[in-house]
Design a protein around this motif. Structure first.
Motif, PDB file in Angstrom:
ATOM      1  N   GLY A 152       1.283  -1.221   0.000  1.00 51.12           N
ATOM      2  CA  GLY A 152      -0.121  -0.144   0.090  1.00 51.12           C
ATOM      3  C   GLY A 152       0.900   0.890   0.097  1.00 51.12           C
ATOM      4  O   GLY A 152       2.135   1.039   0.175  1.00 51.12           O
ATOM      5  N   ALA A 153       0.591   2.266  -0.237  1.00 53.25           N
ATOM      6  CA  ALA A 153       0.756   3.728  -0.559  1.00 53.25           C
ATOM      7  C   ALA A 153       1.178   3.527   0.785  1.00 53.25           C
ATOM      8  O   ALA A 153       2.765   4.371   1.326  1.00 53.25           O
ATOM      9  CB  ALA A 153      -0.044   4.644  -0.395  1.00 53.25           C
ATOM     10  N   GLY A 154       1.169   3.597   1.990  1.00 53.17           N
ATOM     11  CA  GLY A 154       1.912   4.376   3.372  1.00 53.17           C
ATOM     12  C   GLY A 154       2.633   3.483   3.384  1.00 53.17           C
ATOM     13  O   GLY A 154       4.494   4.425   3.801  1.00 53.17           O
ATOM     14  N   SER A 155       2.711   2.180   3.207  1.00 46.63           N
ATOM     15  CA  SER A 155       4.318   1.557   3.599  1.00 46.63           C
ATOM     16  C   SER A 155       5.358   1.552   2.602  1.00 46.63           C
ATOM     17  O   SER A 155       5.967   1.467   2.936  1.00 46.63           O
ATOM     18  CB  SER A 155       3.926  -0.108   3.402  1.00 46.63           C
ATOM     19  OG  SER A 155       2.370  -0.821   4.342  1.00 46.63           O
ATOM     20  N   ALA A 156       4.582   2.340   1.380  1.00 51.60           N
ATOM     21  CA  ALA A 156       5.694   2.136   0.205  1.00 51.60           C
ATOM     22  C   ALA A 156       6.766   3.124   0.931  1.00 51.60           C
ATOM     23  O   ALA A 156       7.862   3.817   0.190  1.00 51.60           O
ATOM     24  CB  ALA A 156       4.734   2.727  -1.258  1.00 51.60           C
ATOM     25  N   PHE A 157       5.366   4.972   1.051  1.00 52.66           N
ATOM     26  CA  PHE A 157       6.178   5.705   1.976  1.00 52.66           C
ATOM     27  C   PHE A 157       7.719   6.008   2.551  1.00 52.66           C
ATOM     28  O   PHE A 157       8.282   5.530   2.714  1.00 52.66           O
ATOM     29  CB  PHE A 157       4.804   6.570   1.739  1.00 52.66           C
ATOM     30  CG  PHE A 157       5.534   7.881   2.748  1.00 52.66           C
ATOM     31  CD1 PHE A 157       6.204   9.021   2.465  1.00 52.66           C
ATOM     32  CD2 PHE A 157       6.199   7.901   4.725  1.00 52.66           C
ATOM     33  CE1 PHE A 157       6.949  10.452   2.777  1.00 52.66           C
ATOM     34  CE2 PHE A 157       6.197   9.628   4.577  1.00 52.66           C
ATOM     35  CZ  PHE A 157       7.311  10.267   3.414  1.00 52.66           C
TER      36      PHE A 157
END
Lengths: 130, 164
Positions: B55-60
């Motif tokens: 997901g986006a949060g983890s990628a960040f």
């Protein structure tokens, strides 16, 4: 899944970006103009301006505002400026080669040094004559 | 079943370590011989992979930790500023691009590559206080597209084949 395959939108996006790059190249090319002088800035502070028509060799060091131990040698020869003998880790400034067009720069990021070609006096005269 | 692993610290550790190794490997083979900033960005395979798989949060999170650790280990405050600016802008573009659902992995990765280079140029322009650095833009735009295509195609294969 459909996310994995290259789609029409992707090709379109890549095409548009390449066209934009091409246009940027084109504008950078037509905006080129042989410069009259170079300005030397260290850490955003302009320290001197040198005419491109004279052949000069100048060793930039701490007395010009570089940090202690940092060294770049700027050469001006036959209307072109280039750097040799830099002791920065990446040597990007040396590898940049010579610059002579207005707006061209040699940047040495590790030493916060920017050499920029400007119009200088010679081009101003041409402007008046033209 | 898959959900079980997506918040595991061990998995994040492995992904961050992988991203760091890829960053390091790339620094051993410098492509930026003539133009500063031109590189493939192998570590971004991990970013794109996580963006799709977790997901986006983890990628960040994973990308931010990688940028910070790599800067501490091999860089300085300047290289950190450039990397951080590139990372923030590329994620700011990639996340909505992915959400829109109109592009494949490659399209998302290409936009991220170009945004990353644009972010670095902006950071350099601000830090050095020179506008002329914009002249690197066309070169870095093309290199961003090419690197984005490579990373996108590689990531697409991984996303399809690797199970986490």
């Amino acid at each position: 899944m459909k996310e994995r395959k290259l789609r029409k939108n992707d090709i379109l996006l890549i095409g548009i970006l390449l066209v934009i790059s091409g246009l940027l190249f084109f504008f950078a090319y037509i905006a080129k103009d042989s410069g009259g002088s170079v300005t030397i800035s260290i850490d955003g502070l302009e320290i001197m301006e040198l005419p491109l028509k004279d052949d000069i060799r100048i060793e930039l060091s701490s007395e010009h505002g570089l940090e202690e131990g940092h060294r770049n040698t700027l050469h001006i020869k036959e209307g072109k400026a280039y750097i040799t003998d830099a002791n920065c880790p990446d040597k990007v400034c040396e590898n940049k080669g010579s610059v002579c067009y207005v707006g061209e720069t040699i940047v040495c990021l590790p030493h916060k040094l920017v050499i920029k070609v400007t119009e200088g006096i010679a081009s101003d005269m041409d402007g008046v004559a033209g | 079943m898959m959900r079980k692993y997506t918040y595991s610290p061990a998995l994040y550790g492995i992904l961050i370590a992988l991203a760091m190794i890829l960053s390091y490997l790339e620094s051993l083979v410098p492509l930026s011989f003539a133009i500063p900033g031109v590189k493939l960005g192998l570590a971004n395979i991990v970013t794109v992979f996580v963006l799709y798989k977790i997901g986006a949060g983890s990628a960040f999170l994973i990308t931010a930790v990688r940028v910070i650790l790599i800067s501490i280990l091999f860089g300085n405050i300047m290289s950190f500023a450039f990397s951080a600016a590139g990372m923030l802008l590329s994620l700011a573009v990639m996340i909505p691009m992915k959400k829109s659902g109109k592009f494949s992995v490659t399209g998302v990765s290409v936009s991220g590559g170009v945004a990353h280079n644009a972010g670095q140029i902006l950071a350099a322009a601000v830090i050095l206080g020179t506008k002329e650095i914009i002249y690197y833009l066309p070169v870095l735009c093309i290199s961003g597209v090419l690197a984005g295509i490579c990373i996108g195609l590689l990531s697409a294969q991984l996303i399809e084949r690797v199970k986490i």
